[in-house]
Design a protein around this motif. Structure first.
Motif, PDB file in Angstrom:
ATOM      1  N   GLY A  36      -6.139   6.870  -3.600  1.00 42.96           N
ATOM      2  CA  GLY A  36      -5.983   5.539  -3.032  1.00 42.96           C
ATOM      3  C   GLY A  36      -4.570   5.251  -2.568  1.00 42.96           C
ATOM      4  O   GLY A  36      -3.607   5.898  -2.980  1.00 42.96           O
ATOM      5  N   VAL A  37      -4.453   4.238  -1.707  1.00 41.75           N
ATOM      6  CA  VAL A  37      -3.194   3.911  -1.053  1.00 41.75           C
ATOM      7  C   VAL A  37      -2.268   3.125  -1.967  1.00 41.75           C
ATOM      8  O   VAL A  37      -1.111   3.492  -2.174  1.00 41.75           O
ATOM      9  N   THR A  54      -5.576  10.459  -0.417  1.00 40.90           N
ATOM     10  CA  THR A  54      -5.986   9.141   0.073  1.00 40.90           C
ATOM     11  C   THR A  54      -7.496   8.934  -0.003  1.00 40.90           C
ATOM     12  O   THR A  54      -7.977   7.832   0.259  1.00 40.90           O
ATOM     13  N   GLY A 159     -11.521  -1.779   3.349  1.00 41.35           N
ATOM     14  CA  GLY A 159     -10.161  -2.279   3.485  1.00 41.35           C
ATOM     15  C   GLY A 159     -10.013  -3.565   4.276  1.00 41.35           C
ATOM     16  O   GLY A 159      -8.906  -4.071   4.419  1.00 41.35           O
ATOM     17  N   TRP A 207     -16.401   1.616   1.133  1.00 37.96           N
ATOM     18  CA  TRP A 207     -15.537   1.264   0.004  1.00 37.96           C
ATOM     19  C   TRP A 207     -15.542  -0.240  -0.100  1.00 37.96           C
ATOM     20  O   TRP A 207     -15.088  -0.953   0.791  1.00 37.96           O
ATOM     21  N   CYS A 238      -4.766   0.821   5.167  1.00 37.05           N
ATOM     22  CA  CYS A 238      -5.085   2.026   4.395  1.00 37.05           C
ATOM     23  C   CYS A 238      -4.624   3.294   5.105  1.00 37.05           C
ATOM     24  O   CYS A 238      -4.537   4.362   4.489  1.00 37.05           O
ATOM     25  N   ASP A 239      -4.295   3.196   6.402  1.00 36.42           N
ATOM     26  CA  ASP A 239      -3.844   4.371   7.161  1.00 36.42           C
ATOM     27  C   ASP A 239      -2.334   4.573   7.101  1.00 36.42           C
ATOM     28  O   ASP A 239      -1.813   5.518   7.692  1.00 36.42           O
ATOM     29  N   THR A 258      -3.087  -7.273   6.709  1.00 38.05           N
ATOM     30  CA  THR A 258      -2.475  -5.978   7.003  1.00 38.05           C
ATOM     31  C   THR A 258      -0.961  -6.081   6.884  1.00 38.05           C
ATOM     32  O   THR A 258      -0.305  -5.191   6.337  1.00 38.05           O
TER      33      THR A 258
END
Length: 342
Positions: A36-37, A54, A159, A207, A238-239, A258
């Motif tokens: 995970g981030v 990730t 996300g 998710w 998340c990227d 974000t």
């Protein structure tokens, strides 16, 4: 016994609460893999030696070498949500799952886990032991239950905040490639629109979670060099780890949530952000950012369109962050500064 196992650590809480230290000292793992981030951010801040991945925990489990004994380490928001998370992971794995749930001080043995191993780990940690079976059949694609919610908190799908919980269990179903509310949730139209931009959603494998992405504030590092490349994150925080590297001098983030997440993550990396928002934040995390950051709110239209317009002005070649930010603020008449950390 558990000595020499691989621990798959999920979520920032196991680092923020110090669970990783306690569990590592007791079980003496061969390796710790962070899934995970936000867990990676907490792990990096803690300085604990880990390998980062990730992918979701179930995919991490699936890609471990054959014969690896892996233990899931988690601290759920509540004991019920922690158990439910373990159930979801176990239902998607092709092996027994050993699950250390710190919120309830329980060792779960899922799907045929060796009771001697769960018992030994429980003895070392002073935890209880529970052996359970998770349904590994293909899940019902008609509905998805997100359990352990607290009414009023945000609900995420892949996300993206798609709505807010109104009950302990939020139930959603697929509709036209996106989602519809069944019960326990009020959908946020703008959120479902953002979700659809990523293409049709496979709700059975999406998710899903509820609540803030991290409760602890970020550790703000010294700002790195202002010259380099600028990364753009469009409603997909998340990227971020795949988009930034040592050459990154700043990040343009599009979207309120974000921007909050990117600011938090980039703060400990020493990377300033230029956040483009429109005022529909859901308080998913504290609003940290490092020196050189600017957050703006659009005065016309929405952050989606204006953010992409601003992103188009980002040079492909290395540039000076402060100069690009100053030029952007000078030439745009459709934004106003809401936070300035220059």
């Amino acid at each position: 016994m558990p000595d020499g196992c691989t621990i798959v650590a999920h979520g920032p809480e196991v680092f923020d609460a110090g669970d990783i230290d306690t569990v590592s000292a007791a079980l003496l793992p061969k390796e710790i893999v962070v899934a995970g981030v936000m867990a990676r951010t907490a792990a990096e801040e803690s300085g604990f030696p880990c390998r980062f991945n990730t992918r979701p925990p179930s995919l991490v489990f699936r890609h471990l070498p054959s014969g690896t004994e892996a233990w899931l380490l988690n601290r759920g928001k509540t004991p019920a949500s922690g158990e439910e998370f373990g159930r979801i992971v176990a239902s998607r794995c092709d092996r027994p799952v050993y699950h250390i749930e710190c919120s309830s001080r329980t060792i779960y043995g899922w799907n045929g886990a060796d009771p001697r191993r769960t018992g030994e780990a429980a003895r070392r940690l002073g935890y209880a032991t529970v052996l359970l079976t998770a349904d590994t059949r293909a899940p019902d694609t008609c509905v998805r239950e997100i359990r352990g919610c607290i009414p009023g908190e945000p609900v995420f799908v892949n996300g993206i905040v798609v709505g807010h919980a109104t009950a302990e269990t939020a139930i959603i179903a697929p509709e036209n490639g996106g989602v519809r509310a069944v019960s326990g949730i009020t959908l946020k139209p703008h959120g479902t629109e953002k979700l659809l931009r990523g293409g049709p959603v496979d709700l059975s494998r999406a998710w899903c979670k509820s609540g803030p992405v991290r409760s602890q504030t970020a550790q703000v590092a010294d700002r790195r060099t202002p010259s380099g490349r600028i990364a753009v994150i469009d409603h997909a925080a998340c990227d971020i780890y795949s988009m930034v590297d040592i050459t990154t001098c700043g990040v343009v983030s599009i979207g309120d949530d974000t921007t909050a997440v990117c600011g938090h993550i980039c703060a400990h990396l020493g990377i300033p952000i230029f956040g483009v928002t429109d005022g529909d934040a859901d308080t998913v995390i504290d609003h940290s950012c490092c020196a050189g950051s600017v957050i703006v709110e659009v005065t016309e239209g929405r952050d989606d369109e204006k953010g992409l317009e601003i992103a188009e002005t980002v040079p492909a070649a290395p540039c000076h962050w402060d100069q690009w930010v100053a030029a952007t603020l000078r030439t745009r008449t459709d934004i106003r500064i809401v936070r300035d950390a220059r």
